[in-house]
Write an enzyme that holds these catalytic residues in place. Sequence first.
Site, short mmCIF file in Angstrom:
data_model
loop_
_atom_site.label_atom_id
_atom_site.label_comp_id
_atom_site.label_asym_id
_atom_site.label_seq_id
_atom_site.Cartn_x
_atom_site.Cartn_y
_atom_site.Cartn_z
N HIS A 118 0.96 -1.21 -0.01
CA HIS A 118 0.13 0.16 0.19
C HIS A 118 0.93 1.22 0.02
O HIS A 118 1.35 1.81 1.07
CB HIS A 118 -0.95 0.03 1.03
CG HIS A 118 -2.08 0.96 1.14
ND1 HIS A 118 -3.16 1.17 2.11
CD2 HIS A 118 -2.02 2.26 0.75
CE1 HIS A 118 -3.83 1.98 1.85
NE2 HIS A 118 -3.53 3.04 1.08
N GLU B 266 -2.71 -1.89 -3.23
CA GLU B 266 -3.86 -1.16 -2.80
C GLU B 266 -3.49 0.28 -2.49
O GLU B 266 -2.47 0.72 -2.13
CB GLU B 266 -4.46 -2.07 -1.43
CG GLU B 266 -3.31 -1.94 -0.37
CD GLU B 266 -3.81 -2.73 0.78
OE1 GLU B 266 -3.28 -2.39 1.92
OE2 GLU B 266 -4.67 -3.65 0.48
N HIS C 75 -7.26 -7.44 7.11
CA HIS C 75 -7.05 -6.69 8.30
C HIS C 75 -7.15 -7.44 9.40
O HIS C 75 -8.27 -8.14 9.92
CB HIS C 75 -7.95 -5.57 8.34
CG HIS C 75 -7.62 -4.26 8.83
ND1 HIS C 75 -6.86 -3.45 8.00
CD2 HIS C 75 -7.40 -3.84 10.10
CE1 HIS C 75 -6.33 -2.47 8.86
NE2 HIS C 75 -6.50 -2.75 10.02
#
Length: 250
Positions: A49, A81, A202
């Site tokens: 990310h 992402e 997550h």
Amino acid sequence: MIGAVDDNKLSVNLNAIAVLRNRRNLPWPNVVGMGRIALDAGADGITVHPRPDQRHIRFTDLPDIRRLIDDEFPNQEFNIEGYPDDAFLDLAETYANQITLVPDSPDQSTSDHGWNFVKDSAFLKPVIKRLKDRSIRVILFVNPVVDGLDQAKALGADGIEIYTGPYGDAYDSDKKQLLALEAVTLVAEKAKQLGLLVNAGHDLTVPNLAPLVKNVPWLYEVSIGHGLIADALEHGMRETVLRFKRALAI
């Protein structure tokens, strides 16, 4: 309609490795080197990310990770992402097999909520078309609620990534964890009905992966960073990847 998958894929998020490296602005721990160990141990892909301030993954890491996959692990994938502004899209679409779109603000410490499809659909529609025109798989980060999934499908996304933070955060309460898992399962079931790929990510760990996979056997991919890297400090990257792969195979 999407049925059960033959192999629940594991994508290893390298952001935490980059955080350690950046503390001293030295080339170790080596992000690409740790990615190589993970892929060689059986990880199905790498996730990063890259944030605008480059506080962990740097933009210069992306071509190196892409080269690692192309040269040594051509059957594995690169998932990038981030929030889809033009700068992110110009960067990510150059290197990614899959792009996971998240509604993060630049100063967020981590992704902690999904898209609001009532408010964000008009913004997402041209972004998704742009990426699909480039043959990139598009995943939308969603809250563990059913509302909005029809719109995710209508926008042309290939799949969703369910935010599993509430499930992971309930590690100290069986009751809360069960309720959170039920919420994730309802979202996964609706996505399956719509023909969307179902990813999750997550705060996933070895202990909480088995119940998730049992409830959602059609899970396509999990993207795991913090919990996996924490385990790697104890067990090493290779053994940690094997531990997570075994948990996914329940």
